[in-house]
Design an enzyme around this catalytic site. Structure first.
Site, PDB file in Angstrom:
ATOM      1  N   SER A 189       0.728  -1.136   0.092  1.00  0.00           N
ATOM      2  CA  SER A 189      -0.040  -0.040  -0.119  1.00  0.00           C
ATOM      3  C   SER A 189       0.795   1.230   0.045  1.00  0.00           C
ATOM      4  CB  SER A 189      -0.834   0.117   1.585  1.00  0.00           C
ATOM      5  OG  SER A 189      -0.055   0.150   2.310  1.00  0.00           O
ATOM      6  N   LYS A 238       7.845   1.224  -0.350  1.00  0.00           N
ATOM      7  CA  LYS A 238       8.089   0.477  -1.726  1.00  0.00           C
ATOM      8  C   LYS A 238       9.284   1.415  -2.211  1.00  0.00           C
ATOM      9  CE  LYS A 238       4.138   0.860  -3.083  1.00  0.00           C
ATOM     10  NZ  LYS A 238       3.604   1.576  -2.169  1.00  0.00           N
ATOM     11  N   ASP A 256       9.923   2.546 -10.682  1.00  0.00           N
ATOM     12  CA  ASP A 256       9.009   2.709  -9.367  1.00  0.00           C
ATOM     13  C   ASP A 256       7.207   3.042 -10.150  1.00  0.00           C
ATOM     14  OD1 ASP A 256       8.215   3.039  -6.851  1.00  0.00           O
ATOM     15  OD2 ASP A 256       8.937   5.285  -6.879  1.00  0.00           O
ATOM     16  N   GLU A 257       6.715   3.143  -9.276  1.00  0.00           N
ATOM     17  CA  GLU A 257       5.225   3.420  -9.645  1.00  0.00           C
ATOM     18  C   GLU A 257       4.805   2.553 -10.731  1.00  0.00           C
ATOM     19  OE1 GLU A 257       3.495   4.970  -7.575  1.00  0.00           O
ATOM     20  OE2 GLU A 257       4.373   6.809  -6.722  1.00  0.00           O
ATOM     21  N   CYS A 285      -1.385   0.779   9.999  1.00  0.00           N
ATOM     22  CA  CYS A 285      -2.643   1.127  10.135  1.00  0.00           C
ATOM     23  C   CYS A 285      -2.613   2.272  11.063  1.00  0.00           C
ATOM     24  CB  CYS A 285      -3.673   0.043  10.692  1.00  0.00           C
ATOM     25  SG  CYS A 285      -5.453   0.769  10.708  1.00  0.00           S
ATOM     26  N   CYS A 316      -5.625  -1.000   7.885  1.00  0.00           N
ATOM     27  CA  CYS A 316      -5.832  -2.683   7.510  1.00  0.00           C
ATOM     28  C   CYS A 316      -7.152  -2.803   7.084  1.00  0.00           C
ATOM     29  CB  CYS A 316      -5.507  -3.460   9.102  1.00  0.00           C
ATOM     30  SG  CYS A 316      -6.805  -3.055  10.172  1.00  0.00           S
TER      31      CYS A 316
HETATM   32 ZN    ZN Z   1      -6.631  -1.106  11.555  1.00  0.00          ZN
END
Ligand code: ZN
Length: 192
Positions: free
Chosen positions: A16, A21, A89-90, A146, A184
């Protein structure tokens, strides 16, 4: 034994937003540079023109990159020079032609490292990432934290004026303040 062993493969870094990343992509690129390998880094251009740019991470790391509007342009920049590592990337923003391009690069002996979002803000697969993950030799899925509960986060939560975005909201909502955070699966919300 194994004297005919060849190099060349695809590594895919996915996850995400805020999962690190680009940081992981640059870490691998910089290790290649330390090993005196020839490295070239690409990312998609936002305005259809290629330009010299850089990949920057949330931690302030950066490395020079070339912005391109289609995957085929990569061949033009390689131009018969021998590269050991090609980073992208991306990569989720390229069309499915990217599959053919990275397969050929890896077949030609190049270590290809791509990084991209595997899901959109709705929590649905971000094409062509599923296909890229399938043809990669090595897939690394990273997680953010999260922002609601502290779990491992796998989805990018889109917020418009502080509220979860709707499934059908346009890409750009005029006059609204838009933001993203990592969540999450239990805390991720999409208005229907
Ligand atoms: Zn969560």
């Amino acid at each position: 034994m194994f004297e005919n062993r060849k190099v060349g493969w695809i590594e895919c870094i996915c996850g995400s937003m805020f999962s690190g990343k680009s940081e992981e992509l640059l870490r691998r690129i910089k290790r290649g540079i330390i090993a005196k390998q020839n490295v070239l880094l690409f990312k998609p251009s936002i305005d259809d023109r290629y330009s010299l740019d850089k990949v920057s991470t949330h931690n302030g790391n950066s490395y020079e990159s070339i912005s391109i509007s289609s995957a085929d342009e990569i061949y033009k920049f390689i131009n018969n020079k021998k590269y050991d590592i090609i980073g992208i990337d991306e990569v989720q923003f390229f069309d499915s032609n990217i599959l053919k391009v990275i397969n050929k690069l890896a077949d030609d002996g190049i270590r290809v490292i791509v990084a991209g979002l595997d899901m959109d803000f709705k929590g649905e697969p971000f094409y062509p990432m599923p296909e890229i993950m399938a043809i990669s030799e090595i897939v690394t899925k990273l997680h953010a934290v999260c922002s609601v509960c502290g779990n491992e986060a796998s989805i990018s939560q889109r917020l418009i004026n502080g509220e979860p975005a709707s499934y059908n909201d346009p890409v750009v909502v005029i006059g609204a303040s838009e933001s993203y955070e990592a969540r999450c699966r239990h805390c991720h919300k999409v208005k229907l």
